[in-house]
Scaffold this motif. Structure first.
Motif, PDB file in Angstrom:
ATOM      1  N   ASP A   1       0.716  -1.282   0.121  1.00  0.00           N
ATOM      2  CA  ASP A   1       0.212  -0.135  -0.285  1.00  0.00           C
ATOM      3  C   ASP A   1       1.070   1.575  -0.129  1.00  0.00           C
ATOM      4  O   ASP A   1       0.360   2.643  -0.101  1.00  0.00           O
ATOM      5  CB  ASP A   1      -0.878  -0.318   1.101  1.00  0.00           C
TER       6      ASP A   1
ATOM      7  N   THR B   1      -4.070  -1.650  -2.931  1.00  0.00           N
ATOM      8  CA  THR B   1      -4.613  -2.528  -2.048  1.00  0.00           C
ATOM      9  C   THR B   1      -5.166  -4.404  -2.178  1.00  0.00           C
ATOM     10  O   THR B   1      -4.716  -4.535  -3.002  1.00  0.00           O
ATOM     11  CB  THR B   1      -6.400  -1.921  -1.269  1.00  0.00           C
ATOM     12  N   ALA B   2      -6.048  -4.842  -1.484  1.00  0.00           N
ATOM     13  CA  ALA B   2      -6.640  -6.322  -1.652  1.00  0.00           C
ATOM     14  C   ALA B   2      -6.926  -7.242  -2.422  1.00  0.00           C
ATOM     15  O   ALA B   2      -6.606  -7.701  -3.251  1.00  0.00           O
ATOM     16  CB  ALA B   2      -6.403  -7.015  -0.240  1.00  0.00           C
ATOM     17  N   ASP B   3      -8.210  -5.851  -2.603  1.00  0.00           N
ATOM     18  CA  ASP B   3      -9.186  -5.820  -3.478  1.00  0.00           C
ATOM     19  C   ASP B   3      -8.353  -6.279  -4.959  1.00  0.00           C
ATOM     20  O   ASP B   3      -8.794  -6.534  -6.149  1.00  0.00           O
ATOM     21  CB  ASP B   3     -10.535  -5.350  -3.673  1.00  0.00           C
ATOM     22  N   HIS B   4      -7.573  -5.238  -5.164  1.00  0.00           N
ATOM     23  CA  HIS B   4      -6.593  -4.844  -6.459  1.00  0.00           C
ATOM     24  C   HIS B   4      -5.884  -5.818  -6.872  1.00  0.00           C
ATOM     25  O   HIS B   4      -6.044  -6.192  -7.994  1.00  0.00           O
ATOM     26  CB  HIS B   4      -6.097  -3.324  -6.968  1.00  0.00           C
TER      27      HIS B   4
ATOM     28  N   ARG C   1       0.311  -6.178   5.828  1.00  0.00           N
ATOM     29  CA  ARG C   1      -0.410  -5.508   6.489  1.00  0.00           C
ATOM     30  C   ARG C   1      -1.197  -3.991   5.261  1.00  0.00           C
ATOM     31  O   ARG C   1       0.330  -3.211   5.033  1.00  0.00           O
ATOM     32  CB  ARG C   1      -0.595  -4.421   7.585  1.00  0.00           C
ATOM     33  N   LEU C   2      -2.554  -4.600   5.420  1.00  0.00           N
ATOM     34  CA  LEU C   2      -3.536  -3.439   3.759  1.00  0.00           C
ATOM     35  C   LEU C   2      -4.120  -2.727   4.233  1.00  0.00           C
ATOM     36  O   LEU C   2      -4.543  -3.314   5.598  1.00  0.00           O
ATOM     37  CB  LEU C   2      -3.686  -3.798   2.878  1.00  0.00           C
ATOM     38  N   PRO C   3      -4.389  -1.556   3.656  1.00  0.00           N
ATOM     39  CA  PRO C   3      -5.293  -1.012   4.442  1.00  0.00           C
ATOM     40  C   PRO C   3      -6.929  -1.336   4.452  1.00  0.00           C
ATOM     41  O   PRO C   3      -8.041  -0.936   4.770  1.00  0.00           O
ATOM     42  CB  PRO C   3      -5.571   0.127   3.701  1.00  0.00           C
ATOM     43  N   ASP C   4      -7.059  -2.500   3.448  1.00  0.00           N
ATOM     44  CA  ASP C   4      -8.165  -2.354   2.964  1.00  0.00           C
ATOM     45  C   ASP C   4      -8.345  -4.243   3.846  1.00  0.00           C
ATOM     46  O   ASP C   4      -9.368  -5.198   2.905  1.00  0.00           O
ATOM     47  CB  ASP C   4      -9.144  -3.069   1.826  1.00  0.00           C
ATOM     48  N   GLY C   5      -7.200  -4.784   4.827  1.00  0.00           N
ATOM     49  CA  GLY C   5      -7.149  -6.479   4.472  1.00  0.00           C
ATOM     50  C   GLY C   5      -5.486  -6.675   4.611  1.00  0.00           C
ATOM     51  O   GLY C   5      -5.009  -6.521   5.643  1.00  0.00           O
ATOM     52  N   ASP C   6      -5.401  -8.147   4.401  1.00  0.00           N
ATOM     53  CA  ASP C   6      -3.815  -8.373   4.986  1.00  0.00           C
ATOM     54  C   ASP C   6      -3.633  -9.295   3.659  1.00  0.00           C
ATOM     55  O   ASP C   6      -4.232  -9.543   2.735  1.00  0.00           O
ATOM     56  CB  ASP C   6      -3.823  -9.347   5.588  1.00  0.00           C
TER      57      ASP C   6
ATOM     58  N   THR D   1      -4.866 -12.922   3.726  1.00  0.00           N
ATOM     59  CA  THR D   1      -6.002 -13.182   3.305  1.00  0.00           C
ATOM     60  C   THR D   1      -5.682 -13.131   1.891  1.00  0.00           C
ATOM     61  O   THR D   1      -5.574 -13.993   0.485  1.00  0.00           O
ATOM     62  CB  THR D   1      -7.368 -12.870   3.571  1.00  0.00           C
TER      63      THR D   1
END
Length: 226
Positions: free
Chosen positions: A19, A45-48, A66-71, A74
């Motif tokens: 991130d 981000t995790a989603d991207h 460690r990510l702003p929208d998850g990890d 995952t």
């Protein structure tokens, strides 16, 4: 298993997830400078990452934990369910044993700190790209111990014999030693000896403790099947 992309191109295809743009660009520049490494995609981000990695078909995914929208753990777990040959290299600022354990359980091939020297990171990417693990013996030993601890927590009765488990269940039903003996066609003294063994294995001293544990396990089992 070596990726077909790598066999055809002779290069290691790498996807980066971090991130922090500065960190991501730095890692990209470092790896791109190597003749045998190609950056095929990036995400912050995790989603991207989950959306882009399947299309990029990398050999190695370098994932920030460690990510702003998850990890990244995952992301590793989910993306390897689609691309089982993908080698995931976890990258983090912290020496976190819990994160290491979860990463290994998710199928990660390696785990390195962001403080790693550039040449060591390049070497780590090459190592996991060949299907090897970056876990050192000490880390592996810790993982095995955590697995044993987790198994024991999930099944606290695993040390009991089949007969002892049966008696334990009957204690949970509130039966006395005599009633248990009648139910299992055992002498009351034999039942008492079994119960002493059960208490010793479970670290208990009173019948009420065993009954409480039996009730808890029964409730947990119902929740799992609801």
């Amino acid at each position: 298993m070596t990726s077909p992309h790598r066999e055809a191109a002779g290069t290691i295809r790498v996807f980066l997830l971090d991130d922090h743009e500065v960190v991501r660009r730095g890692v990209a520049a470092l790896l791109s400078a190597e003749d045998d490494i190609e950056i095929v995609g990036e995400a912050g981000t995790a989603d991207h990452a989950l959306a882009r990695i399947p299309a990029a078909r990398p050999d190695v995914a370098v994932l920030d934990v460690r990510l702003p929208d998850g990890d990244g753990v995952t992301v590793c777990r989910e993306i390897r369910s689609q691309l089982p040959d993908l080698a995931c290299l976890m990258l983090t600022s912290f020496d976190d044993e819990d994160a290491l354990f979860e990463a290994v359980m998710a199928g990660a091939a390696g785990y390195v700190l962001k403080q790693i020297h550039g040449s060591d990171l390049v070497g780590a990417v090459r190592t996991v790209a060949t299907g090897q693990s970056l876990l050192d013996p000490r880390s592996t030993a810790r993982m095995l111990q955590r697995l044993r601890d987790r198994q024991e927590k999930q099944d606290p009765l695993r040390a009991l014999t089949d007969q002892e488990r049966h008696i334990f269940d009957l204690i949970g039903e509130g039966l006395t030693n005599r009633q248990i003996g009648e139910r299992l066609f055992l002498a009351e003294k034999t039942v008492k000896n079994h119960i002493s063994s059960i208490f010793a294995k479970l670290g208990m001293s009173r019948r009420t403790q065993a009954a409480a544990l039996a009730a808890q396990l029964k409730a947990d089992s119902r929740k799992r099947h609801e």
